[in-house]
Scaffold this motif. Structure first.
Motif, PDB file in Angstrom:
ATOM      1  N   SER A  56      -3.718 -14.709   0.193  1.00  0.00           N
ATOM      2  CA  SER A  56      -2.588 -14.417  -0.686  1.00  0.00           C
ATOM      3  C   SER A  56      -2.642 -12.931  -1.043  1.00  0.00           C
ATOM      4  CB  SER A  56      -2.642 -15.320  -1.920  1.00  0.00           C
ATOM      5  OG  SER A  56      -3.867 -15.127  -2.587  1.00  0.00           O
ATOM      6  N   CYS A  57      -1.882 -12.538  -2.021  1.00  0.00           N
ATOM      7  CA  CYS A  57      -1.710 -11.113  -2.341  1.00  0.00           C
ATOM      8  C   CYS A  57      -3.044 -10.440  -2.679  1.00  0.00           C
ATOM      9  CB  CYS A  57      -0.738 -10.986  -3.515  1.00  0.00           C
ATOM     10  SG  CYS A  57      -0.448  -9.294  -4.016  1.00  0.00           S
ATOM     11  N   LEU A  58      -3.275  -9.279  -2.056  1.00  0.00           N
ATOM     12  CA  LEU A  58      -4.467  -8.479  -2.313  1.00  0.00           C
ATOM     13  C   LEU A  58      -4.182  -7.385  -3.345  1.00  0.00           C
ATOM     14  CD1 LEU A  58      -5.672  -8.214   1.398  1.00  0.00           C
ATOM     15  CD2 LEU A  58      -6.701  -9.609  -0.411  1.00  0.00           C
ATOM     16  N   ASP A  59      -2.975  -7.401  -3.866  1.00  0.00           N
ATOM     17  CA  ASP A  59      -2.566  -6.517  -4.966  1.00  0.00           C
ATOM     18  C   ASP A  59      -2.499  -5.045  -4.563  1.00  0.00           C
ATOM     19  OD1 ASP A  59      -1.474  -6.560  -7.448  1.00  0.00           O
ATOM     20  OD2 ASP A  59      -3.366  -6.434  -8.537  1.00  0.00           O
ATOM     21  N   ALA A  60      -2.090  -4.832  -3.336  1.00  0.00           N
ATOM     22  CA  ALA A  60      -1.780  -3.471  -2.891  1.00  0.00           C
ATOM     23  C   ALA A  60      -0.511  -3.548  -2.030  1.00  0.00           C
ATOM     24  CB  ALA A  60      -2.941  -2.872  -2.112  1.00  0.00           C
ATOM     25  N   CYS A  61       0.449  -4.282  -2.528  1.00  0.00           N
ATOM     26  CA  CYS A  61       1.647  -4.656  -1.766  1.00  0.00           C
ATOM     27  C   CYS A  61       2.388  -3.448  -1.199  1.00  0.00           C
ATOM     28  CB  CYS A  61       2.599  -5.446  -2.653  1.00  0.00           C
ATOM     29  SG  CYS A  61       1.760  -6.571  -3.783  1.00  0.00           S
ATOM     30  N   TRP A  62       2.436  -2.347  -1.946  1.00  0.00           N
ATOM     31  CA  TRP A  62       3.200  -1.175  -1.567  1.00  0.00           C
ATOM     32  C   TRP A  62       2.622  -0.479  -0.346  1.00  0.00           C
ATOM     33  CZ3 TRP A  62       1.574  -2.806  -6.207  1.00  0.00           C
ATOM     34  CH2 TRP A  62       0.271  -2.438  -6.576  1.00  0.00           C
ATOM     35  N   VAL A  63       1.400  -0.814   0.057  1.00  0.00           N
ATOM     36  CA  VAL A  63       0.821  -0.224   1.272  1.00  0.00           C
ATOM     37  C   VAL A  63       0.527  -1.309   2.316  1.00  0.00           C
ATOM     38  CG1 VAL A  63      -0.106   1.870   0.228  1.00  0.00           C
ATOM     39  CG2 VAL A  63      -1.471  -0.234   0.204  1.00  0.00           C
ATOM     40  N   GLY A  64       1.214  -2.426   2.198  1.00  0.00           N
ATOM     41  CA  GLY A  64       1.014  -3.520   3.131  1.00  0.00           C
ATOM     42  C   GLY A  64       1.698  -3.272   4.453  1.00  0.00           C
ATOM     43  N   PRO A  65       1.389  -4.107   5.412  1.00  0.00           N
ATOM     44  CA  PRO A  65       0.475  -5.232   5.373  1.00  0.00           C
ATOM     45  C   PRO A  65      -0.985  -4.805   5.171  1.00  0.00           C
ATOM     46  CG  PRO A  65       1.972  -5.480   7.224  1.00  0.00           C
ATOM     47  CD  PRO A  65       2.171  -4.101   6.662  1.00  0.00           C
ATOM     48  N   CYS A  66      -1.663  -5.575   4.328  1.00  0.00           N
ATOM     49  CA  CYS A  66      -3.047  -5.269   3.974  1.00  0.00           C
ATOM     50  C   CYS A  66      -4.022  -6.278   4.587  1.00  0.00           C
ATOM     51  CB  CYS A  66      -3.222  -5.324   2.457  1.00  0.00           C
ATOM     52  SG  CYS A  66      -2.241  -4.123   1.572  1.00  0.00           S
ATOM     53  N   ILE A  67      -5.205  -5.782   4.900  1.00  0.00           N
ATOM     54  CA  ILE A  67      -6.286  -6.628   5.424  1.00  0.00           C
ATOM     55  C   ILE A  67      -7.563  -6.266   4.679  1.00  0.00           C
ATOM     56  CG2 ILE A  67      -7.676  -7.262   7.441  1.00  0.00           C
ATOM     57  CD1 ILE A  67      -5.375  -6.336   9.219  1.00  0.00           C
ATOM     58  N   ALA A  68      -8.264  -7.274   4.165  1.00  0.00           N
ATOM     59  CA  ALA A  68      -9.592  -7.087   3.576  1.00  0.00           C
ATOM     60  C   ALA A  68     -10.618  -7.549   4.605  1.00  0.00           C
ATOM     61  CB  ALA A  68      -9.728  -7.899   2.296  1.00  0.00           C
ATOM     62  N   VAL A  69     -11.659  -6.742   4.776  1.00  0.00           N
ATOM     63  CA  VAL A  69     -12.707  -7.075   5.744  1.00  0.00           C
ATOM     64  C   VAL A  69     -14.012  -7.304   4.998  1.00  0.00           C
ATOM     65  CG1 VAL A  69     -13.932  -6.366   7.835  1.00  0.00           C
ATOM     66  CG2 VAL A  69     -11.594  -5.565   7.428  1.00  0.00           C
ATOM     67  N   THR A  70     -14.574  -8.464   5.183  1.00  0.00           N
ATOM     68  CA  THR A  70     -15.850  -8.784   4.550  1.00  0.00           C
ATOM     69  C   THR A  70     -16.852  -9.150   5.646  1.00  0.00           C
ATOM     70  OG1 THR A  70     -16.910 -10.156   2.868  1.00  0.00           O
ATOM     71  CG2 THR A  70     -15.273 -11.231   4.228  1.00  0.00           C
ATOM     72  N   PRO A  71     -18.105  -8.761   5.519  1.00  0.00           N
ATOM     73  CA  PRO A  71     -18.748  -8.178   4.341  1.00  0.00           C
ATOM     74  C   PRO A  71     -18.702  -6.659   4.277  1.00  0.00           C
ATOM     75  CG  PRO A  71     -20.419  -8.649   5.979  1.00  0.00           C
ATOM     76  CD  PRO A  71     -19.104  -9.060   6.571  1.00  0.00           C
ATOM     77  N   ASP A  72     -17.821  -6.029   5.023  1.00  0.00           N
ATOM     78  CA  ASP A  72     -17.820  -4.563   5.080  1.00  0.00           C
ATOM     79  C   ASP A  72     -17.291  -3.898   3.812  1.00  0.00           C
ATOM     80  OD1 ASP A  72     -18.601  -5.211   7.607  1.00  0.00           O
ATOM     81  OD2 ASP A  72     -16.876  -4.337   8.616  1.00  0.00           O
ATOM     82  N   ASP A  73     -16.585  -4.660   2.971  1.00  0.00           N
ATOM     83  CA  ASP A  73     -15.966  -4.096   1.777  1.00  0.00           C
ATOM     84  C   ASP A  73     -14.987  -2.991   2.152  1.00  0.00           C
ATOM     85  OD1 ASP A  73     -15.424  -3.897  -0.909  1.00  0.00           O
ATOM     86  OD2 ASP A  73     -17.061  -2.490  -1.302  1.00  0.00           O
ATOM     87  N   VAL A  74     -14.162  -3.302   3.133  1.00  0.00           N
ATOM     88  CA  VAL A  74     -13.178  -2.357   3.641  1.00  0.00           C
ATOM     89  C   VAL A  74     -11.791  -2.975   3.483  1.00  0.00           C
ATOM     90  CG1 VAL A  74     -12.245  -1.531   5.861  1.00  0.00           C
ATOM     91  CG2 VAL A  74     -14.631  -1.104   5.274  1.00  0.00           C
ATOM     92  N   PHE A  75     -10.823  -2.126   3.122  1.00  0.00           N
ATOM     93  CA  PHE A  75      -9.430  -2.552   3.081  1.00  0.00           C
ATOM     94  C   PHE A  75      -8.623  -1.652   4.006  1.00  0.00           C
ATOM     95  CE2 PHE A  75     -11.053  -4.276  -0.810  1.00  0.00           C
ATOM     96  CZ  PHE A  75     -10.322  -5.441  -1.020  1.00  0.00           C
ATOM     97  N   TYR A  76      -7.793  -2.306   4.817  1.00  0.00           N
ATOM     98  CA  TYR A  76      -6.844  -1.576   5.653  1.00  0.00           C
ATOM     99  C   TYR A  76      -5.445  -1.801   5.115  1.00  0.00           C
ATOM    100  CZ  TYR A  76     -10.533  -1.089   9.165  1.00  0.00           C
ATOM    101  OH  TYR A  76     -11.694  -0.781   9.822  1.00  0.00           O
ATOM    102  N   GLY A  77      -4.586  -0.804   5.334  1.00  0.00           N
ATOM    103  CA  GLY A  77      -3.200  -0.940   4.900  1.00  0.00           C
ATOM    104  C   GLY A  77      -2.246  -0.346   5.907  1.00  0.00           C
ATOM    105  N   ARG A  78      -0.986  -0.720   5.730  1.00  0.00           N
ATOM    106  CA  ARG A  78       0.097  -0.263   6.617  1.00  0.00           C
ATOM    107  C   ARG A  78      -0.216  -0.643   8.067  1.00  0.00           C
ATOM    108  NH1 ARG A  78      -1.497   4.046   3.371  1.00  0.00           N
ATOM    109  NH2 ARG A  78      -0.051   4.543   1.674  1.00  0.00           N
ATOM    110  N   VAL A  79      -0.819  -1.803   8.255  1.00  0.00           N
ATOM    111  CA  VAL A  79      -1.249  -2.226   9.589  1.00  0.00           C
ATOM    112  C   VAL A  79      -0.072  -2.889  10.313  1.00  0.00           C
ATOM    113  CG1 VAL A  79      -2.964  -3.511  10.893  1.00  0.00           C
ATOM    114  CG2 VAL A  79      -3.526  -2.679   8.601  1.00  0.00           C
ATOM    115  N   THR A  80       0.089  -2.551  11.566  1.00  0.00           N
ATOM    116  CA  THR A  80       1.167  -3.133  12.368  1.00  0.00           C
ATOM    117  C   THR A  80       0.560  -3.875  13.566  1.00  0.00           C
ATOM    118  OG1 THR A  80       1.403  -1.261  13.875  1.00  0.00           O
ATOM    119  CG2 THR A  80       2.636  -1.154  11.791  1.00  0.00           C
ATOM    120  N   VAL A  81       1.389  -4.636  14.222  1.00  0.00           N
ATOM    121  CA  VAL A  81       0.955  -5.347  15.427  1.00  0.00           C
ATOM    122  C   VAL A  81       0.464  -4.344  16.477  1.00  0.00           C
ATOM    123  CG1 VAL A  81       1.816  -6.713  17.379  1.00  0.00           C
ATOM    124  CG2 VAL A  81       2.378  -7.391  15.034  1.00  0.00           C
ATOM    125  N   GLU A  82       1.084  -3.172  16.514  1.00  0.00           N
ATOM    126  CA  GLU A  82       0.689  -2.156  17.504  1.00  0.00           C
ATOM    127  C   GLU A  82      -0.720  -1.634  17.241  1.00  0.00           C
ATOM    128  OE1 GLU A  82       3.742  -2.184  15.941  1.00  0.00           O
ATOM    129  OE2 GLU A  82       4.669  -3.032  17.724  1.00  0.00           O
TER     130      GLU A  82
END
Ligand code: FES
Length: 117
Positions: A56-82
């Protein structure tokens, strides 16, 4: 199934059209999640290395699509299929994909930034 080394949580939250925050689903995250799963399976990384889950929402909607990576403690944003092949390349090499990393300030709502809060 084995516990994977990494779990990707792809936000697939959807808000109604016209909602100011927007949502990752409205920006293509459902398709992004499907593409990630397919790429991980094609490279046979899905069974032991990386599982692509939804969240569900990771609370960074304005830079979505967002992905959280665990256990790396990394967040990606503005990710596209490309971006999927390059993102999976980085996962395969145990590296981060710097150009998609979210900075701490990316988590601030743009309205909060404008008001200085
Ligand atoms: S809707 Fe995806 S981070 Fe909020």
């Amino acid at each position: 199934m084995a516990r994977r080394r990494r779990y990707l949580f792809v936000c697939v939250n959807r808000r109604p059209d016209g909602q100011p925050r927007g949502s990752c689903a409205a920006r293509g995250s459902v398709e992004l999640h499907a593409a990630l799963k397919a790429e991980l399976a094609a490279r046979q990384l899905d069974r032991f290395e990386v599982r692509a889950c939804t969240s569900s929402c990771l609370d960074a909607c304005w830079v979505g699509p967002c992905i959280a990576v665990t256990p790396d403690d990394v967040f990606y944003g503005r990710v596209t299929v490309e971006d999927v092949p390059e993102l999976v390349d980085a996962l395969e090499r145990d590296q981060r994909l710097d150009r998609l990393l979210l900075a701490p300030e990316d988590f601030l709502d743009p309205k909060e930034r404008r008001s200085g809060g």
